[in-house]
Design a protein around this motif. Structure first.
Motif, PDB file in Angstrom:
ATOM      1  N   LYS A  27       0.396  -1.323   0.088  1.00 22.17           N
ATOM      2  CA  LYS A  27      -0.170   0.155   0.053  1.00 22.17           C
ATOM      3  C   LYS A  27       1.122   1.370  -0.142  1.00 22.17           C
ATOM      4  CE  LYS A  27      -3.750   0.765   2.847  1.00 22.17           C
ATOM      5  NZ  LYS A  27      -4.982   1.479   2.538  1.00 22.17           N
ATOM      6  N   ARG A  52       2.074   2.198   2.772  1.00 24.88           N
ATOM      7  CA  ARG A  52       1.300   2.741   4.343  1.00 24.88           C
ATOM      8  C   ARG A  52       2.046   2.988   5.245  1.00 24.88           C
ATOM      9  NH1 ARG A  52      -3.899   1.791   6.547  1.00 24.88           N
ATOM     10  NH2 ARG A  52      -4.262   2.050   8.610  1.00 24.88           N
ATOM     11  N   SER A  92      -7.685  -0.642   4.154  1.00 25.73           N
ATOM     12  CA  SER A  92      -8.331  -0.722   2.991  1.00 25.73           C
ATOM     13  C   SER A  92      -7.649  -1.037   1.557  1.00 25.73           C
ATOM     14  CB  SER A  92      -9.007   0.099   2.554  1.00 25.73           C
ATOM     15  OG  SER A  92      -8.170   1.816   2.905  1.00 25.73           O
ATOM     16  N   ASN A 131      -6.229  -0.194  -1.281  1.00 27.19           N
ATOM     17  CA  ASN A 131      -6.230   1.383  -1.608  1.00 27.19           C
ATOM     18  C   ASN A 131      -4.316   1.847  -2.036  1.00 27.19           C
ATOM     19  OD1 ASN A 131      -7.423   1.994   0.208  1.00 27.19           O
ATOM     20  ND2 ASN A 131      -6.135   3.041  -0.242  1.00 27.19           N
ATOM     21  N   SER A 147     -10.501   4.933  -1.079  1.00 29.78           N
ATOM     22  CA  SER A 147     -10.910   2.821  -1.053  1.00 29.78           C
ATOM     23  C   SER A 147     -11.565   2.685  -2.400  1.00 29.78           C
ATOM     24  CB  SER A 147     -11.714   2.820   0.338  1.00 29.78           C
ATOM     25  OG  SER A 147     -10.471   3.652   0.987  1.00 29.78           O
ATOM     26  N   GLU A 163     -16.101   2.997   5.062  1.00 27.89           N
ATOM     27  CA  GLU A 163     -14.681   2.258   5.736  1.00 27.89           C
ATOM     28  C   GLU A 163     -16.209   1.887   6.869  1.00 27.89           C
ATOM     29  OE1 GLU A 163     -13.950   4.445   4.044  1.00 27.89           O
ATOM     30  OE2 GLU A 163     -12.630   3.869   3.166  1.00 27.89           O
TER      31      GLU A 163
HETATM   32 MG    MG Z   1      -8.218   2.916   4.643  1.00 27.48          MG
END
Ligand code: MG
Ligand code: TXA
Length: 350
Positions: free
Chosen positions: A57, A59, A145, A147, A153, A182
């Protein structure tokens, strides 16, 4: 990519689900549908598997993940205790779009899941494919999520494919998701419980079930009002800059024309009632004003639609802050990076 009918039969064997569950079990990342958005799952008990989620991701590692379960029997392995308030919420809303934050048990799942916190968010998704996959895997599944970080998302397998193809081991395609935004994140370690993220279960539904509920003050401050300058981070964002608008239809149309006269191609995202009598370079009708669950359902798809069009600016009409409208506004304001255009207020809030 494995395609599975949304209504899987619990008593049948699905080779696609078995294969995906085996890969999850072996430490790979697999995207799967939930009733809110697609999740990117990995075995929550494996450091290496959970690291794979953050890597795929892009992230930041300080943002904790939600652990997904298929049975409440798994709870006692993961959390220290379930208080009466949480128990009431579980009975009312699970499976469903509500993530509850508990004090975690130490040493049972990877510390990377919780980004160093003593608490863990747990949720049981209301989606037959997600439940069947987790049951076949027999592991708690960490899943954000599915994405790329910062993007809207995904509410379909195609969105996941677009963002993560080549970065993950597979996608279980169970069609479009339902709720579209979400889960609500509710911290149950404080009294009264506090909403940390508005989502599929509304404030009103929560207070009806358990009485008083607090809302994280930073959410209140940002949601309905223009932000103070300097708010930097953007989330759920399309490529073109997005502004949340608040004002009459007449003012909105004049604003669009003013941007066009400035040489800009303007996209407009609004409920169908508004879109039907507006003119812009690219119009996206997102749900109906009289039923905001339809707006939530198509919100991310609508935001993504602008990325395929050569628009210079996107205007998104605000919706009423009630029920699921609170979650919709939270996502829109984030997608806008807190930029607003408000009638009778000539300043934007950069
Ligand atoms: Mg998210
Ligand atoms: O509907 C959903 O919740 C989706 C589907 C896939 O289940 N998942 C999802 O995950 O939205 P993610 O990672 O995109 O968002 C999780 C949110 C983040 O805002 C994170 O900071 C918060 O939950 N969170 C997770 N664990 C937490 C904890 N222990 N304390 C506070 N916030 C937490």
């Amino acid at each position: 990519m494995w395609i599975v009918d949304k209504n899987v039969d619990k008593n049948k064997d699905y080779p696609q689900i078995k294969k995906a569950a085996q890969l999850l079990h072996d430490g790979h990342t697999i995207a799967f549908p939930t009733e809110t958005v697609y999740g990117l799952g990995a075995d929550a008990t494996s450091d290496q598997a959970v690291s794979g989620i953050f890597k795929a991701k892009g992230r930041p590692s300080d943002n904790p993940l939600i652990v997904h379960i298929y049975s409440t029997n798994q709870l006692s392995e993961l959390v220290q205790y379930v208080d009466n308030t949480s128990q009431a919420l579980i009975e009312q809303f699970w499976p469903g779009p509500l993530t509850l934050i508990f004090t975690k048990k130490q040493g049972v799942f990877s510390d990377k899941v919780t980004a160093g916190l003593d608490t863990v968010g747990i949720r049981m998704p209301d989606h037959p494919v997600a439940l069947a996959l987790m049951e076949a895997c027999q592991k708690p599944i960490a899943a954000p999520s599915a994405n790329r970080s910062g993007k809207p998302s995904p509410t379909s397998a195609a969105h996941v494919y677009y963002d993560l193809n080549g970065r993950i081991a597979g996608i279980v395609d169970g069609g479009e998701t339902g709720v579209g935004v979400e889960s609500t994140v509710l911290d149950c370690t404080v009294t009264p419980p506090m909403i940390l993220r508005p989502g599929g279960i509304s404030y009103e539904q929560l207070t009806d079930c358990i009485g008083p509920v607090d809302v994280d003050p930073s959410l209140e401050e940002h949601a309905g009002q223009p932000r103070s300058p300097g708010m930097k981070y953007t989330h759920y964002a399309p490529v073109a800059p997005l502004y949340v608008t608040k004002g009459s239809d007449l003012w909105l149309q004049e604003t669009i024309v003013a941007f066009q006269q400035d040489g800009k191609k303007v996209g407009l995202l609004a409920p169908v009632e508004t879109i039907s009598h507006m003119q812009a370079d690219f119009l996206v009708a997102c749900g109906r004003e009289d039923d905001l669950s339809t707006t939530a359902h198509s919100l991310y798809e609508s935001i993504r639609a602008f990325d395929n069009e050569a628009v210079d600016i996107i205007l998104a009409q605000s919706v009423e802050m009630r029920g699921i409208g609170v979650a919709i506004m939270n996502r829109l304001v984030k997608a806008a990076g807190h930029k607003w255009l408000i009638e009778n207020n000539d300043k934007t809030s950069f």
